[in-house]
Design an enzyme around this catalytic site. Structure first.
Site, PDB file in Angstrom:
ATOM      1  N   LYS A 112       0.819  -1.213   0.000  1.00  0.00           N
ATOM      2  CA  LYS A 112       0.000   0.000   0.000  1.00  0.00           C
ATOM      3  C   LYS A 112       0.849   1.257   0.000  1.00  0.00           C
ATOM      4  CE  LYS A 112      -4.169  -1.907   2.040  1.00  0.00           C
ATOM      5  NZ  LYS A 112      -5.060  -1.956   3.202  1.00  0.00           N
ATOM      6  N   LYS A 195      -6.552 -11.293  -5.805  1.00  0.00           N
ATOM      7  CA  LYS A 195      -7.714 -11.486  -4.938  1.00  0.00           C
ATOM      8  C   LYS A 195      -8.765 -10.419  -5.255  1.00  0.00           C
ATOM      9  CE  LYS A 195      -6.319  -8.565  -1.124  1.00  0.00           C
ATOM     10  NZ  LYS A 195      -6.009  -8.322   0.249  1.00  0.00           N
ATOM     11  N   LYS A 198     -11.466  -4.287  -2.948  1.00  0.00           N
ATOM     12  CA  LYS A 198     -11.960  -2.940  -3.213  1.00  0.00           C
ATOM     13  C   LYS A 198     -10.937  -2.114  -3.976  1.00  0.00           C
ATOM     14  CE  LYS A 198     -15.985  -2.369  -1.958  1.00  0.00           C
ATOM     15  NZ  LYS A 198     -16.700  -2.693  -0.736  1.00  0.00           N
TER      16      LYS A 198
HETATM   17  P1  TYM Z   1     -10.888  -6.182   5.555  1.00  0.00           P
HETATM   18  O1  TYM Z   1     -11.922  -5.189   5.959  1.00  0.00           O
HETATM   19  O2  TYM Z   1      -9.980  -5.847   4.435  1.00  0.00           O
HETATM   20  O3  TYM Z   1     -11.585  -7.536   5.163  1.00  0.00           O
HETATM   21  C1  TYM Z   1     -12.520  -8.188   6.019  1.00  0.00           C
HETATM   22  C2  TYM Z   1     -12.316  -9.694   5.954  1.00  0.00           C
HETATM   23  O4  TYM Z   1     -12.505 -10.174   4.616  1.00  0.00           O
HETATM   24  C3  TYM Z   1     -11.402 -10.992   4.248  1.00  0.00           C
HETATM   25  N1  TYM Z   1     -11.197 -10.877   2.801  1.00  0.00           N
HETATM   26  C4  TYM Z   1     -11.148 -11.924   1.955  1.00  0.00           C
HETATM   27  N2  TYM Z   1     -11.255 -13.245   2.140  1.00  0.00           N
HETATM   28  C5  TYM Z   1     -11.174 -14.040   1.051  1.00  0.00           C
HETATM   29  N3  TYM Z   1     -10.999 -13.583  -0.204  1.00  0.00           N
HETATM   30  C6  TYM Z   1     -10.884 -12.258  -0.452  1.00  0.00           C
HETATM   31  N4  TYM Z   1     -10.730 -11.810  -1.700  1.00  0.00           N
HETATM   32  C7  TYM Z   1     -10.951 -11.363   0.660  1.00  0.00           C
HETATM   33  N5  TYM Z   1     -10.885 -10.011   0.780  1.00  0.00           N
HETATM   34  C8  TYM Z   1     -11.025  -9.735   2.086  1.00  0.00           C
HETATM   35  C9  TYM Z   1     -10.232 -10.429   5.038  1.00  0.00           C
HETATM   36  O5  TYM Z   1      -9.204 -11.377   5.166  1.00  0.00           O
HETATM   37  C10 TYM Z   1     -10.887 -10.093   6.346  1.00  0.00           C
HETATM   38  O6  TYM Z   1     -10.940 -11.221   7.192  1.00  0.00           O
HETATM   39  N6  TYM Z   1      -7.251  -5.798   8.955  1.00  0.00           N
HETATM   40  C11 TYM Z   1      -8.582  -6.322   8.722  1.00  0.00           C
HETATM   41  C12 TYM Z   1      -9.618  -5.819   9.701  1.00  0.00           C
HETATM   42  C13 TYM Z   1      -9.292  -5.982  11.138  1.00  0.00           C
HETATM   43  C14 TYM Z   1      -9.304  -7.184  11.887  1.00  0.00           C
HETATM   44  C15 TYM Z   1      -8.992  -6.817  13.221  1.00  0.00           C
HETATM   45  C16 TYM Z   1      -9.532  -8.507  11.563  1.00  0.00           C
HETATM   46  C17 TYM Z   1      -8.978  -4.991  12.007  1.00  0.00           C
HETATM   47  N7  TYM Z   1      -8.811  -5.466  13.272  1.00  0.00           N
HETATM   48  C18 TYM Z   1      -8.923  -7.784  14.230  1.00  0.00           C
HETATM   49  C19 TYM Z   1      -9.459  -9.460  12.566  1.00  0.00           C
HETATM   50  C20 TYM Z   1      -9.157  -9.080  13.900  1.00  0.00           C
HETATM   51  C21 TYM Z   1      -9.038  -5.898   7.341  1.00  0.00           C
HETATM   52  O7  TYM Z   1      -8.624  -4.905   6.809  1.00  0.00           O
HETATM   53  O8  TYM Z   1     -10.043  -6.640   6.821  1.00  0.00           O
END
Ligand code: TYM
Length: 332
Positions: A112, A195, A198
């Site tokens: 990023k 993958k 967004k």
């Molecule tokens: P975020 O908001 O990007 O995504 C939310 C969840 O969706 C999963 N994900 C996917 N899984 C499979 N295939 C894909 N193409 C795909 N795109 C997204 C992500 O792995 C995620 O589980 N850092 C985290 C948010 C977060 C968090 C936490 C998670 C903040 N604090 C504490 C767990 C525990 C994030 O940006 O997810």
């Protein structure tokens, strides 16, 4: 009951199919078996520039989608990260335990920050994984259901938990990542080598759950496959069709093997048409339920207020222990 915690960003309104299949679907299942905490991570969202009103609206939309997906406030705790100030407070303590080099090695940060350029990359983006570690450790979570892209952040969380425990005495549970291999990486419908996301997907490559269902069905029907005709799961040689099989199996609660049998001798067109229907049947009521929660702000507010209260009770207790362990004076 073992405890789980996970979070999702309120970015630009709608969740996409990768979010749902990779993470939220597991959250719904685990509310039956775990002491479960799920949150909308608005603090994390601030690592990219946000319009204040849009962020506020998107946090509500995210919470409404979690409920529409099947999270039940009677069975789990649903809350907004910024409602629980302990997240930012613990993050500071953990920041002071994290090596600069260690944080620099996080691949999501590297990707990023390269994309944004050094001048536009904030310190918030740099410490993003440390805040995530704070989210998890505050609740002494045993497991963290996420998609595969979060694996490295979970690894850092474990390292920080162990480091804190070694330095200050047993305080944190060292959490395990809970990643379902089949759905860990849902790929872009137009470019199955990346993958679904967004930031990287083109509009045709991403299925946003709140989009017009017919347009999502159409995206499935025009997904990129290959020039072969056999419906067989092979991530390497047939990534496009394999992704569709994964999505299909997960949404229809069946297995890839069963689908391979069912579609033996049939063409890609048949599989795509059927999957488009399966998606339509699922996403239409999902969208309606989301709308209902958004049209009833009283109910949504009270669910989130209750969630924040339950979350804070746990978070405050952990933070108090941490403050004592690291040597802060008590105020009274
Ligand atoms: P975020 O908001 O990007 O995504 C939310 C969840 O969706 C999963 N994900 C996917 N899984 C499979 N295939 C894909 N193409 C795909 N795109 C997204 C992500 O792995 C995620 O589980 N850092 C985290 C948010 C977060 C968090 C936490 C998670 C903040 N604090 C504490 C767990 C525990 C994030 O940006 O997810």
């Amino acid at each position: 009951r073992p405890r789980v915690l996970s979070g999702i960003q309120p970015t630009s309104g709608s969740f996409h199919l990768g979010n749902y299949l990779g993470a939220v679907r597991q959250w719904v299942a685990q509310q039956e078996t775990h002491d479960a905490f799920y949150m909308v991570v608005d603090l994390h969202a601030l690592t990219v520039v946000q319009d204040a009103e849009a962020l506020r609206a998107n946090a509500r939309i995210a919470a409404a989608q979690l409920l529409a997906a099947g999270l039940d406030p009677e069975r789990c705790t649903v809350f907004i990260q910024s409602h629980v100030p302990e997240h930012a407070q613990l993050a500071w303590v953990l920041n002071c335990l994290t090596g600069f080099g260690e944080a620099s090695r996080m691949t999501q940060f590297k990707d990023k920050s390269v994309k944004q350029g050094a001048d536009r990359t904030t310190v918030g983006l740099f410490t993003y994984p440390v805040l995530m570690a704070a989210d998890i450790l505050l609740y002494r979570s045993d497991a963290v259901p996420v998609g595969g892209d979060q694996r490295q952040h979970l690894e850092l969380t474990r390292v920080l938990a162990e480091r804190f425990n070694a330095r200050y005495g047993e305080t944190f549970t060292v959490p395990d990542a809970f990643i379902v291999p089949e759905t860990a990486r849902i790929t872009d419908l137009q470019d199955p080598s990346v993958k679904m996301s967004k930031s990287a997907s083109t509009p045709k490559g991403i299925v946003n759950l709140l989009d017009e269902p017919r347009s999502s069905a159409k995206k499935i029907r025009s997904a990129v496959t290959d020039t072969d005709t056999v419906i067989r799961y092979d991530e390497e040689k047939k990534p496009g069709i394999s992704n569709l099989l994964t999505i299909y199996a997960s949404l229809a609660d069946t297995t890839v093997a069963e689908l391979e049998q069912r579609y033996e001798g049939k063409g890609y067109g048949a599989l795509k048409t059927d999957l488009a229907d399966v998606l339509l049947d699922w996403v239409t009521p999902f969208r309606d339920r989301t709308r209902e929660y958004l049209d009833d702000p009283g109910t949504l507010n009270s669910i989130l207020a209750q969630g924040a209260e339950k979350a804070r009770a746990v978070a405050a207790e952990t933070l108090a222990l941490v403050y004592e362990r690291v040597g802060f004076l008590t105020a009274k």
